[in-house]
Enzyme design. Structure first.
Site, mmCIF file in Angstrom:
data_model
loop_
_atom_site.group_PDB
_atom_site.id
_atom_site.type_symbol
_atom_site.label_atom_id
_atom_site.label_comp_id
_atom_site.label_asym_id
_atom_site.label_seq_id
_atom_site.Cartn_x
_atom_site.Cartn_y
_atom_site.Cartn_z
ATOM 1 N N LYS A 1 30.268 30.779 33.913
ATOM 2 C CA LYS A 1 31.224 31.605 34.648
ATOM 3 C C LYS A 1 30.515 32.402 35.741
ATOM 4 O O LYS A 1 31.009 32.500 36.864
ATOM 5 C CB LYS A 1 31.949 32.541 33.668
ATOM 6 C CG LYS A 1 32.834 33.571 34.329
ATOM 7 C CD LYS A 1 34.087 32.966 34.939
ATOM 8 C CE LYS A 1 34.899 34.051 35.642
ATOM 9 N NZ LYS A 1 36.301 33.904 35.538
ATOM 10 N N SER B 1 34.958 38.036 30.514
ATOM 11 C CA SER B 1 33.822 37.585 31.331
ATOM 12 C C SER B 1 32.776 38.694 31.264
ATOM 13 O O SER B 1 32.931 39.734 31.905
ATOM 14 C CB SER B 1 34.247 37.333 32.781
ATOM 15 O OG SER B 1 35.126 36.241 32.843
#
Length: 175
Positions: free
Chosen positions: A172, A96
């Site tokens: 995300k 991420s």
């Protein structure tokens, strides 16, 4: 089953590799801490001495790293992914990280090696990875999204293409 490199054998990388091994994939792994990889070797993975070695042995290269700078080093460093990258291989970045950095690195990797990049940040943590119940928000082309399904089907309960490179990372962040 597929030949998969898992780069980063921390909590998530080790869970991803464990799940893939349990589903019959051949896994090569690299981590700066060899003791983390030795646990995976006990489950059937192959330890490698460099990211390039893991890349050379695999069709799919999964990154599970903590920061865009670490991803950049893993991909473009002297013994990184790009040292053995070809158009026949696919990078699946399950880290991420920053969407803009993802877009820039994906363009650079493809321009210099022909290798495509699919950003695949995840939700579901270690339990989700071990159970094959991750939710992944992907960014890349539709063709590469489908190509990655050979691996992602064993990791994900929800696997969705959000748009081009960086779109998975953006989703995300919003999530």
């Amino acid at each position: 089953m597929s030949d998969v490199a898992v780069i980063g054998a921390g909590i998530m990388g080790s869970a991803i590799a464990t799940r893939l091994l349990s589903r019959g994939h051949r896994v090569s792994s690299f981590d700066l801490d060899p003791s983390k990889v030795s646990v995976l070797v006990g489950l059937g993975a192959t330890a490698t001495t460099s990211i390039a070695e893991a890349t050379k042995a695999s069709e799919y290269i999964i990154l599970s790293l903590n920061h865009a700078d670490i991803v950049r080093s893993a991909v473009f460093g002297e013994t990184g992914v790009s040292a053995c990258a070809t158009a026949a291989k696919l990078l699946i970045d399950m880290s991420s990280i920053d969407p803009a950095a993802t877009v820039e690195m994906a363009k650079q990797l493809e321009a210099t090696t022909g290798m495509a990049w699919l950003d695949c940040p995840l939700s579901g943590g270690q339990p989700g990875a071990l159970a094959g119940k991750l939710t992944v928000m992907a960014g890349g082309t539709g063709g590469n999204f489908e190509r990655a399904r050979a691996v992602m089907q064993d990791l994900c309960a929800n696997y969705t293409l959000m748009g081009g490179n960086g779109a998975g990372q953006t989703t995300k962040l919003v999530n």
